[in-house]
Design a protein around this motif. Structure first.
Motif, PDB file in Angstrom:
ATOM      1  N   PHE A 248     -20.980 -38.572 -36.970  1.00  0.00           N
ATOM      2  CA  PHE A 248     -20.398 -39.463 -37.970  1.00  0.00           C
ATOM      3  C   PHE A 248     -21.477 -40.122 -38.830  1.00  0.00           C
ATOM      4  O   PHE A 248     -21.253 -40.394 -40.005  1.00  0.00           O
ATOM      5  CB  PHE A 248     -19.519 -40.519 -37.295  1.00  0.00           C
ATOM      6  CG  PHE A 248     -18.287 -39.959 -36.618  1.00  0.00           C
ATOM      7  CD1 PHE A 248     -17.848 -38.652 -36.820  1.00  0.00           C
ATOM      8  CD2 PHE A 248     -17.560 -40.754 -35.751  1.00  0.00           C
ATOM      9  CE1 PHE A 248     -16.708 -38.157 -36.193  1.00  0.00           C
ATOM     10  CE2 PHE A 248     -16.416 -40.269 -35.114  1.00  0.00           C
ATOM     11  CZ  PHE A 248     -15.990 -38.971 -35.342  1.00  0.00           C
ATOM     12  N   GLN A 249     -22.638 -40.384 -38.252  1.00  0.00           N
ATOM     13  CA  GLN A 249     -23.751 -40.934 -39.029  1.00  0.00           C
ATOM     14  C   GLN A 249     -24.162 -39.941 -40.118  1.00  0.00           C
ATOM     15  O   GLN A 249     -24.360 -40.313 -41.275  1.00  0.00           O
ATOM     16  CB  GLN A 249     -24.935 -41.248 -38.119  1.00  0.00           C
ATOM     17  CG  GLN A 249     -26.146 -41.789 -38.847  1.00  0.00           C
ATOM     18  CD  GLN A 249     -27.321 -42.047 -37.916  1.00  0.00           C
ATOM     19  OE1 GLN A 249     -27.202 -41.995 -36.698  1.00  0.00           O
ATOM     20  NE2 GLN A 249     -28.471 -42.324 -38.496  1.00  0.00           N
ATOM     21  N   LYS A 250     -24.261 -38.674 -39.744  1.00  0.00           N
ATOM     22  CA  LYS A 250     -24.625 -37.638 -40.713  1.00  0.00           C
ATOM     23  C   LYS A 250     -23.533 -37.497 -41.782  1.00  0.00           C
ATOM     24  O   LYS A 250     -23.830 -37.322 -42.964  1.00  0.00           O
ATOM     25  CB  LYS A 250     -24.828 -36.297 -40.003  1.00  0.00           C
ATOM     26  CG  LYS A 250     -26.029 -36.245 -39.081  1.00  0.00           C
ATOM     27  CD  LYS A 250     -26.022 -34.947 -38.273  1.00  0.00           C
ATOM     28  CE  LYS A 250     -27.060 -34.915 -37.189  1.00  0.00           C
ATOM     29  NZ  LYS A 250     -28.409 -34.745 -37.697  1.00  0.00           N
TER      30      LYS A 250
ATOM     31  N   ARG B 126     -28.699 -29.905 -43.245  1.00  0.00           N
ATOM     32  CA  ARG B 126     -29.125 -29.259 -44.489  1.00  0.00           C
ATOM     33  C   ARG B 126     -28.644 -30.046 -45.711  1.00  0.00           C
ATOM     34  O   ARG B 126     -29.379 -30.194 -46.691  1.00  0.00           O
ATOM     35  CB  ARG B 126     -28.611 -27.832 -44.557  1.00  0.00           C
ATOM     36  CG  ARG B 126     -29.288 -26.915 -43.560  1.00  0.00           C
ATOM     37  CD  ARG B 126     -28.777 -25.492 -43.685  1.00  0.00           C
ATOM     38  NE  ARG B 126     -29.367 -24.643 -42.666  1.00  0.00           N
ATOM     39  CZ  ARG B 126     -29.255 -23.332 -42.662  1.00  0.00           C
ATOM     40  NH1 ARG B 126     -28.565 -22.712 -43.606  1.00  0.00           N
ATOM     41  NH2 ARG B 126     -29.812 -22.625 -41.697  1.00  0.00           N
ATOM     42  N   ALA B 127     -27.414 -30.526 -45.665  1.00  0.00           N
ATOM     43  CA  ALA B 127     -26.863 -31.279 -46.790  1.00  0.00           C
ATOM     44  C   ALA B 127     -27.620 -32.591 -46.996  1.00  0.00           C
ATOM     45  O   ALA B 127     -27.902 -32.974 -48.141  1.00  0.00           O
ATOM     46  CB  ALA B 127     -25.376 -31.543 -46.572  1.00  0.00           C
ATOM     47  N   VAL B 128     -27.950 -33.266 -45.904  1.00  0.00           N
ATOM     48  CA  VAL B 128     -28.723 -34.511 -46.006  1.00  0.00           C
ATOM     49  C   VAL B 128     -30.096 -34.224 -46.611  1.00  0.00           C
ATOM     50  O   VAL B 128     -30.545 -34.929 -47.521  1.00  0.00           O
ATOM     51  CB  VAL B 128     -28.849 -35.208 -44.622  1.00  0.00           C
ATOM     52  CG1 VAL B 128     -29.884 -36.319 -44.664  1.00  0.00           C
ATOM     53  CG2 VAL B 128     -27.501 -35.748 -44.170  1.00  0.00           C
ATOM     54  N   ALA B 129     -30.757 -33.172 -46.124  1.00  0.00           N
ATOM     55  CA  ALA B 129     -32.084 -32.812 -46.639  1.00  0.00           C
ATOM     56  C   ALA B 129     -32.030 -32.467 -48.128  1.00  0.00           C
ATOM     57  O   ALA B 129     -32.959 -32.782 -48.882  1.00  0.00           O
ATOM     58  CB  ALA B 129     -32.663 -31.642 -45.842  1.00  0.00           C
ATOM     59  N   ALA B 130     -30.934 -31.847 -48.560  1.00  0.00           N
ATOM     60  CA  ALA B 130     -30.769 -31.465 -49.968  1.00  0.00           C
ATOM     61  C   ALA B 130     -30.195 -32.605 -50.815  1.00  0.00           C
ATOM     62  O   ALA B 130     -29.978 -32.424 -52.021  1.00  0.00           O
ATOM     63  CB  ALA B 130     -29.866 -30.235 -50.069  1.00  0.00           C
ATOM     64  N   LYS B 131     -29.913 -33.743 -50.173  1.00  0.00           N
ATOM     65  CA  LYS B 131     -29.337 -34.917 -50.842  1.00  0.00           C
ATOM     66  C   LYS B 131     -27.990 -34.599 -51.505  1.00  0.00           C
ATOM     67  O   LYS B 131     -27.658 -35.139 -52.557  1.00  0.00           O
ATOM     68  CB  LYS B 131     -30.310 -35.524 -51.844  1.00  0.00           C
ATOM     69  CG  LYS B 131     -31.587 -36.015 -51.198  1.00  0.00           C
ATOM     70  CD  LYS B 131     -32.495 -36.683 -52.188  1.00  0.00           C
ATOM     71  CE  LYS B 131     -33.843 -36.915 -51.618  1.00  0.00           C
ATOM     72  NZ  LYS B 131     -34.232 -37.982 -50.963  1.00  0.00           N
ATOM     73  N   GLU B 132     -27.213 -33.735 -50.849  1.00  0.00           N
ATOM     74  CA  GLU B 132     -25.872 -33.419 -51.340  1.00  0.00           C
ATOM     75  C   GLU B 132     -24.918 -34.550 -50.963  1.00  0.00           C
ATOM     76  O   GLU B 132     -25.080 -35.185 -49.936  1.00  0.00           O
ATOM     77  CB  GLU B 132     -25.369 -32.108 -50.746  1.00  0.00           C
ATOM     78  CG  GLU B 132     -26.092 -30.893 -51.268  1.00  0.00           C
ATOM     79  CD  GLU B 132     -25.435 -29.620 -50.809  1.00  0.00           C
ATOM     80  OE1 GLU B 132     -24.297 -29.355 -51.265  1.00  0.00           O
ATOM     81  OE2 GLU B 132     -26.043 -28.906 -50.012  1.00  0.00           O
TER      82      GLU B 132
ATOM     83  N   SER C 189     -20.483 -40.060 -50.863  1.00  0.00           N
ATOM     84  CA  SER C 189     -20.966 -40.774 -52.041  1.00  0.00           C
ATOM     85  C   SER C 189     -20.605 -42.252 -51.983  1.00  0.00           C
ATOM     86  O   SER C 189     -19.688 -42.658 -51.279  1.00  0.00           O
ATOM     87  CB  SER C 189     -20.391 -40.134 -53.309  1.00  0.00           C
ATOM     88  OG  SER C 189     -18.992 -40.255 -53.316  1.00  0.00           O
ATOM     89  N   SER C 190     -21.317 -43.046 -52.761  1.00  0.00           N
ATOM     90  CA  SER C 190     -21.028 -44.471 -52.857  1.00  0.00           C
ATOM     91  C   SER C 190     -19.631 -44.646 -53.449  1.00  0.00           C
ATOM     92  O   SER C 190     -19.300 -44.039 -54.468  1.00  0.00           O
ATOM     93  CB  SER C 190     -22.071 -45.145 -53.754  1.00  0.00           C
ATOM     94  OG  SER C 190     -21.818 -46.523 -53.836  1.00  0.00           O
TER      95      SER C 190
END
Length: 182
Positions: A108-110, A72-78, A116-117
Motif C-alpha cells: 500500500f505504501q508503494k 518500476r513505476a516508482v523509479a520511473a516517477k509514474e 497523483s496528488s
C-alpha cells in the motif's frame, strides 16, 4: 468508485479478469492499466474490455508481479489518478498475520507513491484474519510511510452478494477503503 473515474488514468493492481478495470472504462476513464501476474487472466481482461465495447487503445494489460511493477513505476516517477489495489489474501491463518500486515503495508505504501496528488487510492483486503480496525491501521501506516496525507472518503465491507451468518462475524472478510491523497 465510478464517480472518480471520468477522464482519469486508472491503475488496477491484481486486476485478474479486469472487473474494476471494466467499470473504470465504462465510467469514462481516459486509460486503464491492469496488472496481474497471470497472463491468462489478463487475456480474459482484454476480452472483457472488448465485450463491453470499450476502446482497446485505452486499456493495457501488464503481466507482472504487482510489487515489481510498483517498484518500476516508482523509479520511473509514474503516477495515476486512481489506483486500485485488491490483492489476494495475505493471511490464510492467524500465524501469518504479522507477515501479512507487513506485506500489505509495503504494498500500500508503494501504491500511495504512484497515486497523483488529489488522486484516489482504493485499498482492499480479503483476509479474514485481518479485521477492520487492523486494516485501517495498515492503511494509515502505509500512507504515512509514503509521506502522503490521506482522507478517507469511503469504507466498505461485504456487499449483499457476499452474505455471512450473524453468528459468525469472522466471515465478514471483505474490506475496501477509498482515500483521497494530498
Amino acid at each position: 468508485m465510478q464517480a472518480f473515474h471520468r477522464g482519469s488514468r486508472v491503475l488496477n493492481l491484481f486486476g485478474y479478469t479486469g472487473g474494476f478495470s471494466i467499470y473504470a472504462g465504462l465510467a469514462g476513464a481516459s486509460h486503464v492499466t491492469t496488472v496481474d501476474v497471470a497472463e491468462a487472466a489478463l487475456g480474459a481482461a482484454d476480452s472483457n474490455w472488448q465485450l463491453n465495447d470499450l476502446n482497446p487503445r485505452q486499456h493495457e494489460g501488464i503481466a507482472m508481479d504487482a510489487f515489481e511493477f510498483l517498484d518500476r513505476a516508482v523509479a520511473a516517477k509514474e503516477q495515476w489518478d486512481v489506483v486500485i489495489c485488491d490483492p489476494p489474501s495475505f493471511a490464510p491463518n492467524k500465524a501469518s498475520v504479522p507477515k501479512a500486515q507487513a506485506s500489505y503495508e509495503r504494498l500500500f505504501q508503494k501504491a500511495a507513491a504512484v497515486t497523483s496528488s488529489g488522486g484516489v487510492l482504493a485499498l482492499a483486503s480479503c483476509s479474514s484474519h485481518i479485521n477492520f480496525p487492523m486494516f485501517h491501521q495498515i492503511c494509515d501506516a502505509a500512507t504515512s510511510k509514503a509521506r502522503r496525507a490521506a482522507t478517507v472518503v469511503g469504507v466498505h465491507g461485504q456487499p449483499a452478494d457476499h452474505p455471512y451468518p450473524a453468528a459468525c462475524p469472522e466471515l465478514r472478510y471483505l474490506k475496501f477503503i477509498t482515500h483521497i491523497l494530498d
